[in-house]
Design an enzyme around this catalytic site. Structure first.
Site, PDB file in Angstrom:
ATOM      1  N   HIS A 136       0.826  -1.220   0.000  1.00  0.00           N
ATOM      2  CA  HIS A 136       0.000   0.000   0.000  1.00  0.00           C
ATOM      3  C   HIS A 136       0.861   1.273   0.000  1.00  0.00           C
ATOM      4  O   HIS A 136       0.312   2.376  -0.085  1.00  0.00           O
ATOM      5  CB  HIS A 136      -0.927   0.038   1.222  1.00  0.00           C
ATOM      6  CG  HIS A 136      -1.953  -1.050   1.227  1.00  0.00           C
ATOM      7  ND1 HIS A 136      -2.799  -1.290   0.164  1.00  0.00           N
ATOM      8  CD2 HIS A 136      -2.266  -1.993   2.169  1.00  0.00           C
ATOM      9  CE1 HIS A 136      -3.589  -2.323   0.449  1.00  0.00           C
ATOM     10  NE2 HIS A 136      -3.282  -2.766   1.650  1.00  0.00           N
ATOM     11  N   ASP A 173      -2.589 -10.683  -2.382  1.00  0.00           N
ATOM     12  CA  ASP A 173      -3.150 -10.183  -1.115  1.00  0.00           C
ATOM     13  C   ASP A 173      -4.646  -9.879  -1.318  1.00  0.00           C
ATOM     14  O   ASP A 173      -5.074  -9.569  -2.428  1.00  0.00           O
ATOM     15  CB  ASP A 173      -2.397  -8.907  -0.720  1.00  0.00           C
ATOM     16  CG  ASP A 173      -2.705  -8.431   0.689  1.00  0.00           C
ATOM     17  OD1 ASP A 173      -1.926  -8.757   1.600  1.00  0.00           O
ATOM     18  OD2 ASP A 173      -3.712  -7.712   0.864  1.00  0.00           O
ATOM     19  N   HIS A 175      -6.178  -7.345  -0.435  1.00  0.00           N
ATOM     20  CA  HIS A 175      -6.345  -5.915  -0.719  1.00  0.00           C
ATOM     21  C   HIS A 175      -5.607  -5.529  -2.006  1.00  0.00           C
ATOM     22  O   HIS A 175      -4.548  -6.090  -2.297  1.00  0.00           O
ATOM     23  CB  HIS A 175      -5.784  -5.083   0.433  1.00  0.00           C
ATOM     24  CG  HIS A 175      -6.383  -5.408   1.765  1.00  0.00           C
ATOM     25  ND1 HIS A 175      -5.771  -6.261   2.663  1.00  0.00           N
ATOM     26  CD2 HIS A 175      -7.538  -4.992   2.338  1.00  0.00           C
ATOM     27  CE1 HIS A 175      -6.537  -6.354   3.757  1.00  0.00           C
ATOM     28  NE2 HIS A 175      -7.607  -5.604   3.579  1.00  0.00           N
TER      29      HIS A 175
HETATM   30 ZN   LIG Z   1      -3.883  -7.184   2.734  1.00  0.00          ZN
END
Ligand SMILES: [Zn+2]
Length: 317
Positions: A136, A173, A175
């Site tokens: 991220h 992942d 996300h």
């Molecule tokens: Zn994640």
């Protein structure tokens, strides 16, 4: 010679974002315990993650951003030494303690050292059991438990320092790897393929930013068979066509059925299967070269079992 490297460092355990935070030091303990109990530690070559230089972080990050995080780390240490707070939040989910700076350097350092070892032919592939995670982390912003983008830094390092022309990034992942996309979108030397729950944090990725990004958003409760079908029909043709010389994996295990941070339904056998598919591409085009870095995975038991399955597939045992 061991085929698979296992990079980690005690500094990665000292970074702590506060009691009850899911991205906790015990994640690394769960991985080590499982690797030990399953005798996988005998199969891999364990190596200490070195500290990355700030200059290498700037392969993927804005110089001001790197200096900014370092400044916060210094400020926090001074504050704490003066009897002040021992944590500094950069967003509601992401905080530094006095050990964070060394941990972020070890995490990125592991990915680059693994790249060096794989490129030198000392190892065929490697798994980096490091934290904080990275996918991220954007070019000039830290967020979502991530400070610097370990995989993006290492991908750029492979291109710039090892002279590779094509590297792939695979992100499974739960996300969306928005940080990796922010850094690498439009860089035609890179192909990034990802599967992630959508709509879900960080609420990006449904529309691919650039041609070199293959984003596959899937709804909550998607299970292994559907994900395997996506890997075979969407990821594999693009990876084959791209012919990467090296593959980086953002290995998040929070798409596991037992992980409460996501609502996807993968199990250990799915992680093993996906890893073997990636490994097949690596063997056809990249001399088997894979560097995999830990991202998410918050159910400690499921995390340990999933990493075991992943590393077992990398080591082919
Ligand atoms: Zn994640």
């Amino acid at each position: 010679m061991h085929k698979t490297g296992f990079y980690t460092h005690p500094d990665c355990r000292r970074h702590d974002m506060g009691q009850g935070h899911p991205e906790c030091p015990e994640r690394l303990d769960a991985i080590e315990d499982r690797m030990l109990a399953s005798r996988l530690l005998d199969v891999v070559e364990r190596r200490e993650a070195p500290l990355a230089s700030t200059e290498t972080l700037e392969l993927a990050h804005d110089r001001m951003h790197v200096a900014g995080i370092r400044g916060l780390a210094d400020e926090l240490r001074e504050q704490e030494d003066a009897g002040g707070m021992d944590h500094l939040h950069i967003d509601p989910d992401t905080a530094l303690n006095r050990h964070t700076w060394n941990a972020v350097l070890r995490a990125a350092g592991a990915a680059m050292a693994a790249t060096d070892a794989v490129m030198a032919g000392e190892l065929e592939n490697a798994f980096c059991a490091v934290r904080p995670p990275g996918h991220h982390a954007c070019r000039s912003r830290s967020m979502g438990f991530c400070f610097f983008n370990n995989v993006a830094v290492a991908a750029r390092y492979a291109l710039e320092r090892h002279g590779l022309q094509r590297v792939a990034v695979v992100d499974f992942d739960v996300h969306h790897g928005n940080g990796t996309e922010d850094i690498l979108s439009g860089d035609e030397r890179v192909l990034m393929v990802g599967i992630f729950q959508h709509p879900f944090y960080p609420y990006s990725g449904a529309d691919a930013k650039a041609k070199n990004m293959l984003n596959v958003p899937v709804p909550a409760f998607t299970r292994g068979p559907a994900i395997r079908e996506i890997v075979d029909t969407l990821w594999m043709p693009r990876l084959e066509e791209f012919r990467p010389e090296m593959i980086f994996i953002s290995a998040g295990f929070d798409a596991h059925r037992e992980d409460d941070l996501g609502q996807l339904g993968l199990v250990e056998a799915d992680y093993a299967w996906i890893t073997r598919r990636i490994s097949e591409v690596a063997h056809r085009h990249a001399k088997g070269r894979i560097v995999s870095c830990l991202e998410g995975g918050y159910n400690l038991d499921a995390l340990g079992r999933s990493v075991e399955a992943h590393v077992r597939a990398l080591a082919d045992v």
